[in-house]
Design a protein around this motif. Structure first.
Motif, PDB file in Angstrom:
ATOM      1  N   GLY A   1      -7.387 102.655 -77.357  1.00  0.00           N
ATOM      2  CA  GLY A   1      -6.501 103.047 -78.459  1.00  0.00           C
ATOM      3  C   GLY A   1      -7.131 102.718 -79.800  1.00  0.00           C
ATOM      4  N   GLY A   2      -7.709 101.524 -79.904  1.00  0.00           N
ATOM      5  CA  GLY A   2      -8.360 101.133 -81.149  1.00  0.00           C
ATOM      6  C   GLY A   2      -9.502 102.075 -81.500  1.00  0.00           C
TER       7      GLY A   2
ATOM      8  N   THR B   1     -12.052  95.462 -79.645  1.00  0.00           N
ATOM      9  CA  THR B   1     -11.746  94.087 -79.257  1.00  0.00           C
ATOM     10  C   THR B   1     -10.319  93.702 -79.663  1.00  0.00           C
ATOM     11  OG1 THR B   1     -14.065  93.627 -79.680  1.00  0.00           O
ATOM     12  CG2 THR B   1     -12.622  91.735 -79.375  1.00  0.00           C
ATOM     13  N   GLN B   2      -9.990  93.940 -80.931  1.00  0.00           N
ATOM     14  CA  GLN B   2      -8.672  93.518 -81.409  1.00  0.00           C
ATOM     15  C   GLN B   2      -7.566  94.410 -80.846  1.00  0.00           C
ATOM     16  OE1 GLN B   2      -8.447  90.748 -82.651  1.00  0.00           O
ATOM     17  NE2 GLN B   2     -10.395  90.275 -83.655  1.00  0.00           N
ATOM     18  N   GLY B   3      -7.878  95.682 -80.587  1.00  0.00           N
ATOM     19  CA  GLY B   3      -6.900  96.574 -79.949  1.00  0.00           C
ATOM     20  C   GLY B   3      -6.555  96.061 -78.561  1.00  0.00           C
ATOM     21  N   ALA B   4      -7.576  95.625 -77.825  1.00  0.00           N
ATOM     22  CA  ALA B   4      -7.355  95.062 -76.494  1.00  0.00           C
ATOM     23  C   ALA B   4      -6.539  93.783 -76.601  1.00  0.00           C
ATOM     24  CB  ALA B   4      -8.702  94.794 -75.825  1.00  0.00           C
ATOM     25  N   GLY B   5      -6.879  92.950 -77.588  1.00  0.00           N
ATOM     26  CA  GLY B   5      -6.169  91.694 -77.776  1.00  0.00           C
ATOM     27  C   GLY B   5      -4.692  91.919 -78.070  1.00  0.00           C
ATOM     28  N   LEU B   6      -4.401  92.891 -78.937  1.00  0.00           N
ATOM     29  CA  LEU B   6      -3.012  93.188 -79.288  1.00  0.00           C
ATOM     30  C   LEU B   6      -2.239  93.666 -78.056  1.00  0.00           C
ATOM     31  CD1 LEU B   6      -0.744  93.503 -81.307  1.00  0.00           C
ATOM     32  CD2 LEU B   6      -1.675  95.737 -81.949  1.00  0.00           C
ATOM     33  N   ALA B   7      -2.846  94.577 -77.288  1.00  0.00           N
ATOM     34  CA  ALA B   7      -2.169  95.122 -76.111  1.00  0.00           C
ATOM     35  C   ALA B   7      -1.823  94.004 -75.129  1.00  0.00           C
ATOM     36  CB  ALA B   7      -3.063  96.172 -75.443  1.00  0.00           C
ATOM     37  N   VAL B   8      -2.776  93.098 -74.911  1.00  0.00           N
ATOM     38  CA  VAL B   8      -2.551  91.994 -73.977  1.00  0.00           C
ATOM     39  C   VAL B   8      -1.420  91.086 -74.484  1.00  0.00           C
ATOM     40  CG1 VAL B   8      -3.596  89.876 -73.111  1.00  0.00           C
ATOM     41  CG2 VAL B   8      -4.848  92.021 -72.976  1.00  0.00           C
ATOM     42  N   THR B   9      -1.431  90.797 -75.771  1.00  0.00           N
ATOM     43  CA  THR B   9      -0.400  89.933 -76.352  1.00  0.00           C
ATOM     44  C   THR B   9       0.989  90.550 -76.182  1.00  0.00           C
ATOM     45  OG1 THR B   9      -2.003  89.211 -77.982  1.00  0.00           O
ATOM     46  CG2 THR B   9       0.294  88.733 -78.460  1.00  0.00           C
ATOM     47  N   VAL B  10       1.098  91.846 -76.538  1.00  0.00           N
ATOM     48  CA  VAL B  10       2.394  92.519 -76.446  1.00  0.00           C
ATOM     49  C   VAL B  10       2.911  92.460 -75.014  1.00  0.00           C
ATOM     50  CG1 VAL B  10       3.531  94.760 -76.569  1.00  0.00           C
ATOM     51  CG2 VAL B  10       2.031  94.026 -78.420  1.00  0.00           C
TER      52      VAL B  10
END
Ligand SMILES: Nc1ncnc2c1ncn2[C@@H]1O[C@H](COP(=O)(O)OP(=O)(O)O)[C@@H](O)[C@H]1O
Ligand SMILES: [Mg+2]
Lengths: 271, 321
Positions: free
Chosen positions: B123-124, B91-100
């Motif tokens: 990736g996460g 979940t947080q890996g997806a969130g980070l990718a989207v933010t970047v």
């Protein structure tokens, strides 16, 4: 008894159900079994015996492809194991692991029904034949009364019998049982051993890891003795039950007498 | 099991009731009867319902169901009650990718967000697998390292949002685990979730067998590797697409399967739909509550699920250790 022994003698001379040639097995880089060759005769009850840690469970794991061989070959019914699909192998060999997990939220009947999975579709739908096989297995292991209880709520011995019922419901020609009697009281130990014998009498090949040597000698047609990842001896109980050999393998001093009930070899520990 | 059917029917009714509440509650309160009428008739006067609350509720239902399904698949294949996409860093890996990506590309990235989120989620999961490989598997270490990976991703996301306040656009603001400003345009990617949830049912039987242990499952003809790969890939897709629509919402994927297991037992053919319904109800209720507690302020869904989910996770850790 005499007649049935002659019977098993014939069976020992048929093609083997499982033929292991030059097998080497490892966990990581640690070799556990090296260059082991062994046949399991068709339609016979073979007891696999040997001290703790000698590789009995490891050998059985390789026979259901849980552990891939490093070298050597395994043939099931004369056909290399690699030629079987996962499902086809599961229709030919059933395996009771030594360590049985406790599935969460599963009833006894559900567990036994999972034994039918190599035979049914991807939804696990049960046909009439499946239901009959499940009920028969429940009855044979005398666990029909437990059918609607959760597996997690059973005693260790009840759980072991329920798992055996699952294996029986799989209705395979070959059945591998890793320590099927460990958690059972003496009554149920004898029941399971007699049952294994009757399965062999129906033409199935049964291999069971047993720790009670007298039970092995009395109920099995064939004994395979392992030590340190090697096969030490295999053959009929009276050929294997020798004090020197048992001393070699188990470091016990014993003498062998005749079981007064069945005339099979019986081990008595010496002081 | 017999009792699965009444349980699922009850959950469907509950979901309908919570969705109706979602249509009524907000800055403008609307009576249930009026809400149904407006959603049904769909004329220009019903802007609040038709343009805001209806699409928003549909998205909440789909994403809740997706998270419940993803959690069930992960828990089934890893055989670990502590597992769930948010605890695996997905979940947080997806969130980070989207933010970047949204920080780097100001516009035109919208259509790619689902894919980007899925890659970030994968990736996460890979990072966590790499960290835990080569040792004997321990459920608690796996869960704790997953929490650490997730927290790291979440912190980096937070850091980026704080250091680049100028670049933050509404697209990015919307992706912080909230259903704020979600409308019909966001429903399209959410519809992708429907076939993916359906695909989860294909894994019902192999997951049941994997629940008997790797050895017994292999003995029953299950190919462990393809099943694991399929289940994890499906979970990553379900989670990634959800994150690309509303941002990270945690703990639904953990709680919904647990709730479902208590209701219908461990067989996945009934467990998956039950967990999907439970997840949908949790997200719809959390969103409605978030709007109704202190209007006109909105409390994001992700905050509310974390308020309930975090203590629950601690309790699970305590019970398992
Ligand atoms: N999963 C494993 N990883 C590494 N070593 C193992 C594993 N399982 C068993 N062993 C080792 O392999 C040897 C044989 O074990 P096993 O086949 O279980 O013996 P047993 O004859 O008692 O069934 C033992 O020395 C044991 O420590
Ligand atoms: Mg063993």
């Amino acid at each position: 008894m005499q007649i049935s022994n002659n019977h098993s003698q014939d069976r020992l001379e048929q093609n083997p159900a499982i033929s292991v040639v030059d097998l080497t097995l490892r966990y990581g880089s640690v070799p556990i079994i090296e260059n082991l060759s062994l046949d399991f005769p068709k339609g016979a009850f073979t007891a696999l015996i040997g001290p703790n840690g000698c590789g009995k469970s490891t050998l059985l794991k390789s026979l259901t492809r849980i552990l891939p061989p490093v070298t050597g070959s395994i043939a099931i019914d004369g056909i290399p194991m690699g030629d079987y699909s996962a499902k086809a192998l599961a229709r030919n060999i059933a395996f009771l692991p030594q360590v049985l997990p406790v599935p969460d939220g599963i009833t006894v009947r559900q567990l036994v029904a999972y034994g039918r999975s190599p035979h049914n579709d991807i939804w696990g739908r049960l046909g009439g034949g499946d239901t009959a096989a499940i009920e028969a297995a429940l009855a044979q292991l005398e666990v029909t009364e437990l059918a609607d209880r959760y597996v997690a709520d059973l005693s260790g011995g009840q759980r072991q019998r329920v798992w055996i019922a699952m294996i029986v419901a799989q209705q395979t020609p070959i059945i591998l049982l890793d320590e099927p009697t460990t958690f059972l009281d003496i009554n149920h130990q004898v029941e399971v051993l007699r049952f294994a014998r009757s399965l062999a009498a129906q033409g199935k090949t049964v291999v069971a890891v047993l720790h009670d040597l007298n039970q092995a000698f009395r109920y099995a047609d064939n004994i395979a003795v392992m030590k340190g990842g090697k096969l030490v001896a295999s053959g009929r109980p009276d050929a294997v039950a020798r004090p020197e050999l048992l001393h070699d393998v188990f470091s016990i001093d014993c003498s062998i007498i005749k079981d007064p009930e069945s005339a099979t070899p019986m081990l008595v520990i010496k002081d | 099991m017999m009792r699965a059917v009444p349980v699922i029917a009850t959950l469907i009714l509950l979901l309908a009731a919570s969705s109706l509440a979602a249509l009524c509650i907000g800055v403008t309160m609307i009576s249930p009867l009026a809400a149904v009428k407006m959603a049904w008739l769909h004329d220009a006067a019903d802007f609040v319902i038709w343009q805001h609350r209806l699409p928003r509720s549909l998205i909440a239902i789909l994403i809740g169901a997706a998270l419940g399904t993803a959690g069930t698949l992960i828990q089934g294949v890893i055989r670990n009650p502590l597992a769930s996409p948010d605890i695996l860093g997905v979940t947080q890996g997806a969130g980070l990718a989207v933010t970047v990506v949204l920080l780097l590309v100001q516009s035109g990235a919208q259509g790619w967000l689902p894919l980007i989120a899925c890659l970030g989620g994968a990736g996460g999961a890979l990072l966590l697998t790499a960290y835990n490989s080569g040792m004997a598997f321990s459920p608690v270490r796996f869960a704790l390292s997953g929490v650490a990976v997730s927290l790291t991703f979440a912190s980096v996301t937070e850091f980026l949002l704080l250091t680049y306040p100028v670049e933050i656009n509404t697209a990015l603001l919307a992706l912080t685990g909230s259903l704020w400003a979600r409308g019909w345009t966001h429903l399209a990617p959410s519809l992708l979730l429907v076939p993916l949830i359906g695909a989860g049912f294909l894994l019902a039987k192999p997951l049941d067998l994997i629940g008997l242990g790797d050895e017994a499952a292999t003995g029953l003809g299950v190919g462990l590797r393809p099943v694991r790969l399929f289940a994890i890939a499906l979970s990553v897709l379900l989670t990634g697409i959800s994150v690309s629509v509303i941002g990270p919402v945690t703990f639904v994927g953990l709680m919904a399967p647990h709730l479902a297991r208590r209701l219908v037992g461990g067989a996945h053919l009934t467990l998956i739909p039950t967990a999907a319904l439970a997840g949908a109800i949790i997200v719809v209720l959390a969103d409605t509550l978030g709007r109704g507690l202190a209007p006109p302020m909105e409390i994001p869904v992700g905050v509310l699920t974390a308020v309930i989910g975090a203590p629950y996770f601690l309790w699970l850790l305590f019970r398992i250790r």
